[in-house]
Motif scaffolding. Structure first.
Motif, mmCIF file in Angstrom:
data_model
loop_
_atom_site.group_PDB
_atom_site.id
_atom_site.type_symbol
_atom_site.label_atom_id
_atom_site.label_comp_id
_atom_site.label_asym_id
_atom_site.label_seq_id
_atom_site.Cartn_x
_atom_site.Cartn_y
_atom_site.Cartn_z
ATOM 1 N N LEU A 78 0.836 -1.205 0.000
ATOM 2 C CA LEU A 78 0.000 0.000 0.000
ATOM 3 C C LEU A 78 0.870 1.254 0.000
ATOM 4 C CD1 LEU A 78 -2.732 1.452 0.288
ATOM 5 C CD2 LEU A 78 -2.525 1.158 2.765
ATOM 6 N N VAL A 82 0.901 4.100 -2.947
ATOM 7 C CA VAL A 82 0.500 5.480 -2.664
ATOM 8 C C VAL A 82 1.627 6.455 -3.007
ATOM 9 C CG1 VAL A 82 -0.127 7.090 -0.817
ATOM 10 C CG2 VAL A 82 -1.223 4.856 -0.947
ATOM 11 N N THR A 192 -6.563 1.854 -1.290
ATOM 12 C CA THR A 192 -5.672 2.944 -1.704
ATOM 13 C C THR A 192 -6.289 4.331 -1.604
ATOM 14 O OG1 THR A 192 -6.344 2.669 -4.029
ATOM 15 C CG2 THR A 192 -4.434 1.400 -3.271
#
Length: 331
Positions: A78, A82, A192
């Motif tokens: 993640l 990002v 996300t």
């Protein structure tokens, strides 16, 4: 269900996904242009944060209603996604500001060969000659349509470089994470979108002030501008979702190549809005070349060998040899 029926159903679903992405993407371009040009809301990074906040709200509601099942995405994955996705957003905004329109369009076109390179290196994908040539034709056609004045400077080149690589990586990760962790488009967005919303809303006002020398808290909001902001956020939910659906169903390269149909559509709409000034003979020729390339790409990449994962021939050869030995020893 027969194989033919399944194939027809998949083709209809693929076409629906593409149309969903085209309509929402073109819609948000028109809304954002009106918001920035007519109402002077030039805070692009913060606006993107609001887009992801609205998308987060959608995923929360869908989870509450039971339409999104619980799933897991490791924090490391993640964080990586990002970071890359936010660099993509910031990089594209900075590149647009620091570069000429021509060089900005060239940078956007270069995402296709970069995405191809990522698939070749990381996924061991092999492209046929026809697939490579069709991609070249699309690049040529869109280039003829959009590239006019081309000037480059050092900081603009760096911004474009960061934007191209981060955007290509972000789109590659969308496909890779869905496949690796068996995530649906809704699941991945549910993981996300909150992280992107939080980081962009936190950093966006400062970044927008750096880029525009204007503060978002000093903006003169009106009922019309707020309506356009809400409309932009609403359409962005569809844009974000359709992007994840399309890349998940296909690949980042296919999304980039066929996604240039949106560029063609924006140019055609520009003709209706601005008359002949929006559509010169050069643009018409470029559009025809690009559409031919897209049709060729769709046909070439769907054929056997058009685009396939490389197999490791060494283990196969060894298996064949062992098989031959076993047969000879058994006779």
């Amino acid at each position: 269900m027969s194989p033919a029926s399944r194939a027809d159903k998949k083709a209809a679903a693929d076409a629906g996904a593409w149309m969903f992405n085209v309509v929402t993407s073109v819609g948000i371009i028109i809304i954002n242009k009106a918001l920035m040009a007519t109402y002077g809301f030039s805070f692009a990074t913060t606006l993107t944060g609001l887009h992801f906040a609205t998308t987060t709200l959608m995923t929360v509601v869908l989870k509450w209603l039971g339409y999104i099942q619980p799933s897991h995405l490791p924090f490391r994955e993640l964080l990586k996604f990002v970071l890359v996705a936010n660099f993509s957003i910031v990089g594209m905004n900075v590149s647009l500001m620091w570069n000429s329109v021509g060089f900005y369009q060239i940078a956007k076109l270069s995402m296709i060969p970069v995405s191809c390179l990522l698939e070749v290196v990381l996924d061991k994908i092999r492209y046929s000659r026809d697939t490579k040539l069709s991609i070249t034709v699309v690049l040529l056609g869109v280039g003829v349509c959009t590239v006019t004045d081309v000037s480059v400077n050092a900081r603009g080149f760096i911004a474009a470089f960061v934007a191209v690589w981060s955007t290509s990586m972000q789109q590659y990760y969308v496909h890779q994470l869905q496949r690796k962790y068996s995530l649906s488009s809704f699941n991945l967005l549910g993981h996300t979108a909150p992280a992107q919303a939080g980081t962009l809303l936190l950093l966006g006002p400062f970044l927008d002030y750096w880029l525009t020398n204007r503060r978002i808290d000093a903006y003169d909001y009106s009922i019309a501008s707020v309506i356009f902001i809400i409309l932009s956020c609403t359409i962005a939910v569809g844009t974000n979702l359709s992007q994840f659906i399309c890349i998940g169903r296909f690949t980042a390269v296919s999304f980039q190549v066929l996604g240039h149909m949106k560029t063609i559509l924006v140019l055609v709409l520009g003709f209706f809005f601005f008359g002949k000034e929006g559509l010169s003979m050069q643009v018409v020729i470029g559009m025809v070349i690009a559409v031919i390339g897209m049709i060729w790409y769709s046909n070439a990449s769907s054929k056997p060998g058009g685009k396939e994962r490389r197999s490791h021939s060494l283990p196969t050869n060894r298996i064949q040899k062992h098989g031959s030995l076993a047969e000879s020893s058994g006779t």
